[in-house]
Design an enzyme around this catalytic site. Structure first.
Site: not given
Ligand code: NAP
Length: 298
Positions: A55, A209, A212, A216
């Site tokens: 990461y 994971w 949201l 997007r």
């Molecule tokens: N195992 C795997 O292959 C894998 C792959 C990807 C991720 N992961 C894990 O899963 C976790 C979460 O993934 P993710 O970060 O993709 O999760 P997510 O919760 O789908 O997306 C988070 C992003 O969305 C933004 N966001 C949240 N609410 C919003 C809204 N109402 N409007 C616009 N943007 C918004 C956040 O910005 P703000 O920070 O400004 O709120 C952040 O940039 C990662 O941190 C990681 O630990 C694992």
């Protein structure tokens, strides 16, 4: 929803929502800001933290570890999850991105994660992605060595098919604790391809994971119909935000996934926490499915 969750019969106890630190380097936080953020979400009840060696181009774990170093007593209040098994070009010795699940790499990566995170054990270590060159016996050897030395307490996988999961499980003297997979209205694949059925069968709670869609879901014009439906259902169930409805949609799955939150904002974590007690009817669940996919069930 309980405030603590046993993720599998012999697995660790986690918080029902998990703090994901993939985007930590984008948040522009100093170590004391990271420390404050960890303390805030821990006080809320979110004590489980998701990392991976890669990461932030291999920088996130060390940035988190710098914060933990400011208050070492915090370690015992957290459950630290990390992953290994991907090599990226952020390291010059990798001429291309590839998977890497040989014994020596798993051992070295886990050691590096411990060092970076300023801890002497991981609560859970996952193989990040299925590797076409994965030798299950080698992974089992590495996992068993890390388990015997006390450096890693539990093991699991991420993005594995049920067959890949079963293969690795067949070589291990202990049970895999979870499969961390993508679950959101924008990616519903695992709800019907057998992945979540396997979790239910084994009483393993998946970690979810990009619930949201990495944000997007709220930014791209093509998801307007889905957003409208989420707003309508928020009104019906007394949710304060469409995000809460998304989490309720994931939590409604019978394998009882634990959503990993990707936000760097404590207000959004507070908002998500309220989703733990939101009821969603079967018809509301299918309305969200339909609004996201654009078609009805056959
Ligand atoms: N195992 C795997 O292959 C894998 C792959 C990807 C991720 N992961 C894990 O899963 C976790 C979460 O993934 P993710 O970060 O993709 O999760 P997510 O919760 O789908 O997306 C988070 C992003 O969305 C933004 N966001 C949240 N609410 C919003 C809204 N109402 N409007 C616009 N943007 C918004 C956040 O910005 P703000 O920070 O400004 O709120 C952040 O940039 C990662 O941190 C990681 O630990 C694992």
């Amino acid at each position: 929803m309980d405030s603590r969750c046993q993720i599998s019969p012999q697995g660790p106890e986690f918080s029902p929502l998990i703090a994901g630190y993939w985007r930590l380097m984008e948040w522009g936080m100093r170590p004391q800001d990271v420390l404050a953020f960890i303390e805030q979400h821990s006080e809320l009840g979110i004590t489980t933290v998701d990392h991976a060696d890669i990461y932030g181009d291999y920088q996130c774990e060390a940035a988190f570890g710098e914060a933990l170093r400011l208050k070492p007593s915090l370690r015992e209040k957290l459950e630290l999850v990390s992953k290994c098994g991907i090599a990226t070009t952020a390291k010059p010795e990798h001429v291309l991105g590839h998977y890497l699940t040989d014994r020596a790499h798993i051992l070295a990566s886990a050691e590096q994660s411990l060092k970076n995170l300023h801890t002497d054990y991981l609560d859970l270590l996952l193989i990040h992605r299925p590797d076409p060159l994965m030798d299950a016996d080698e992974v089992a050897e590495a996992f068993t060595a890390l388990h015997s030395s006390g450096k890693v307490r539990h093991f699991g996988v991420s993005n594995f098919t049920p067959a890949q999961f079963s293969l690795l499980q067949s070589r291990l003297p202990f049970t895999l604790a979870t499969n961390q997979v993508e679950i959101s209205p924008l990616n519903q694949t695992v709800t019907l391809d057998g992945t979540l059925d396997q979790c239910q069968q084994l009483r393993i709670r998946p970690m979810a994971w990009s619930c949201l869609g990495g944000g997007r879901l709220f930014t791209e014009p093509r998801y307007q119909a889905l957003r409208d439906e989420l707003e309508a259902i928020a009104g019906e169930i007394g949710a304060q935000s469409p995000e809460q409805v998304v989490y309720a949609w994931i939590l409604r799955l019978p394998s009882r996934p634990l959503p990993i939150l990707g936000t760097g904002k404590i207000e959004r974590m507070r908002d998500a926490w309220a989703a733990l007690s939101l009821p969603l009817s079967r018809q509301q669940w299918f309305r969200i499915r339909k609004a996201a996919l654009g078609y009805d069930v056959p």
